[in-house]
Scaffold this active site. Structure first.
Site, PDB file in Angstrom:
ATOM      1  CG  ASN A   9      17.637  -1.699  60.242  1.00 25.62           C
ATOM      2  OD1 ASN A   9      16.873  -0.865  60.813  1.00 25.62           O
ATOM      3  ND2 ASN A   9      17.283  -2.164  59.030  1.00 25.62           N
ATOM      4  NE  ARG A  11      11.240  -0.115  60.373  1.00 24.60           N
ATOM      5  CZ  ARG A  11      10.886  -0.310  58.861  1.00 24.60           C
ATOM      6  NH1 ARG A  11      11.263   0.576  58.092  1.00 24.60           N
ATOM      7  NH2 ARG A  11       9.541  -0.695  58.667  1.00 24.60           N
ATOM      8  CB  CYS A  12      17.070  -5.500  62.155  1.00 24.16           C
ATOM      9  SG  CYS A  12      17.650  -7.043  62.171  1.00 24.16           S
ATOM     10  CB  SER A  13      13.863  -8.986  65.700  1.00 21.81           C
ATOM     11  OG  SER A  13      14.084 -10.097  64.560  1.00 21.81           O
TER      12      SER A  13
END
Length: 116
Positions: A9, A11-13
């Site tokens: 994903n 958007r996930c750090s």
């Protein structure tokens, strides 16, 4: 196709850090953006076996969707839990890296080193 697959994903750090770690090792994984292309029930079942986990262990319990579906208060069969995650991929913990028939969750990202 790479021998390494990453369920990612962007958007996930933690997911971005894991991808960066792989690339730093010279590994170009096949990236599966699982929110756009969720695994099938069969694929998720196989992933769970590779992870050595039960479906509920792979669920993101802090996701709003988890609360909305009242999953904390439900006892789900393995099949039901897998179906819920396939229908709501946001509930799948990330990132998952698969290599050599084994899988790990990159939390923390350094955990993926277990695959090398």
């Amino acid at each position: 196709m790479s021998d390494t697959v990453m369920f990612h994903n962007p958007r996930c750090s933690k997911s971005r850090e894991t991808l960066s770690l792989l690339e730093g090792q010279g590994i170009e994984p096949t990236v599966v953006r699982y929110l756009e292309t969720p695994p099938t029930a069969e694929e998720l079942d196989q992933l769970l076996k590779q992870l050595g986990m039960e479906p509920q262990e792979l669920m993101r319990t802090k996701e709003d969707r988890y609360e909305e579906l009242g999953l904390a208060d439900k006892t789900l069969s393995r099949e039901e839990a897998i179906r819920v995650m396939v229908e709501n991929p946001i509930l799948i913990e990330r990132p998952i890296v698969v290599r050599g028939g084994k899988a790990v969750i990159g939390r923390p990202p350094e955990r993926i080193k277990e695959l090398f």
